[in-house]
Design a protein around this motif. Structure first.
Motif, PDB file in Angstrom:
ATOM      1  N   HIS A 193     -54.253   2.349 -41.733  1.00 37.69           N
ATOM      2  CA  HIS A 193     -53.563   1.067 -41.561  1.00 37.69           C
ATOM      3  C   HIS A 193     -53.191   0.457 -42.914  1.00 37.69           C
ATOM      4  N   ARG A 237     -49.401  -0.271 -44.376  1.00 36.10           N
ATOM      5  CA  ARG A 237     -49.017  -1.614 -44.839  1.00 36.10           C
ATOM      6  C   ARG A 237     -48.538  -1.576 -46.286  1.00 36.10           C
ATOM      7  N   SER A 247     -43.921   0.224 -41.298  1.00 33.98           N
ATOM      8  CA  SER A 247     -44.160  -0.056 -39.882  1.00 33.98           C
ATOM      9  C   SER A 247     -42.890  -0.651 -39.243  1.00 33.98           C
ATOM     10  N   GLU A 307     -48.004  -1.271 -34.576  1.00 34.06           N
ATOM     11  CA  GLU A 307     -47.583  -0.683 -35.850  1.00 34.06           C
ATOM     12  C   GLU A 307     -46.931   0.683 -35.685  1.00 34.06           C
TER      13      GLU A 307
END
Length: 268
Positions: free
Chosen positions: A79, A83, A88, A112
């Motif tokens: 994740h 980011r 995303s 996402e």
């Protein structure tokens, strides 16, 4: 096209990231004893259609280390990588251990991800094999120098060839292992290997996949000796309409290495 390699800082950890191809973004995650190089044959096929982001996970390849490793931590780190890259919504794919990380990630970070691909899913029909691995890995921590000794064994060509011949591949191919499997084994840290191996053995992938809320493709080699497509077909796929299954002939557990063209076709 060429592979572009660079280092990025993610959550105060240096991550080695390789970019390749053009098109919609797709992140590829490697398996338990490898690094980004294990994806080279598949990337050469997928790069014609996708912009690929292929990281060395923390503790692997040329990336930095973490104080602790497990599937959930790696899912959070995926994740953070996405980011950081600002890509995303993205599609994510992983082979074996990488697929387990993908499954955990898409459960926690809804919205996402466009689609997910789990290559060589290690479902609960593999538990007896994984419990043996878990015992070996846990035992290495009970003996002074045990983890170091185990790591040295994993690095040898004899071990790599034996595992490929009798467990991971349908038809043993020494050249593929030499080219795309050895560097990852040498560069991974003993801590990441042991802790991630135990975490994979403990993780309930069946339940995670049954709960996924995005289109998720499971890809199996028909001759996978670790976990069977037949189990997925009867015990997992019917419980979630978001799941789909593709089976590739004449391939084992590391289907994306043995059959990169066919695997890329199913992903596309």
């Amino acid at each position: 096209m060429h592979f572009k390699s660079n280092l990025i800082s993610v959550s105060d950890t240096s991550i080695h990231l390789v970019e390749y191809g053009q098109g919609e973004p797709l992140v590829l995650l490697h398996g338990l004893t490898n690094n980004w190089e294990g994806h080279i044959p598949l990337a050469k096929e997928l790069g014609k259609h996708f912009k690929l982001y292929i990281p060395d996970l923390p503790g692997y390849g040329d990336s930095g280390k973490l104080p602790k490793y497990n599937i959930q931590i790696m899912g959070d780190f995926l994740h953070s990588i996405i980011r950081k890259l600002n890509i995303s919504p993205v599609s994510v794919a992983g082979v074996s251990m990488g697929g387990v990380i993908v499954a955990d990630y898409i459960l926690k970070y809804i919205g996402e991800t466009r689609t997910a691909i789990v290559i060589g899913p290690t479902l609960s029909d593999k538990d007896h094999k994984m419990q043996i691995l878990k015992y070996i890995l846990e035992s290495s921590g009970w003996i002074p120098g045990g983890k170091e000794a185990l790591k040295k064994i994993i690095e040898t060509k004899f071990h790599a060839y034996t595992m490929a011949k009798y467990l991971n591949m349908h038809i043993f191919n020494k050249e593929l292992i030499d080219m795309y499997g050895m560097n990852g084994k040498k560069k991974m840290t003993k801590e990441a290997y042991v802790e991630m191996g135990i975490s994979v053995a403990e993780y309930d992938l069946d339940t995670a996949l049954k709960k996924t809320s995005i289109p998720t493709l499971l890809i199996y080699g028909k001759e996978d000796k670790i976990s069977s497509y037949r189990f997925a077909e009867t015990q997992v796929i019917p419980y979630n309409r978001n799941l789909n299954l593709k089976i590739i002939n004449d391939a084992g557990h590391i289907v994306s290495l043995e059959k990169p063209k066919e695997t890329a076709r199913e992903i596309k």
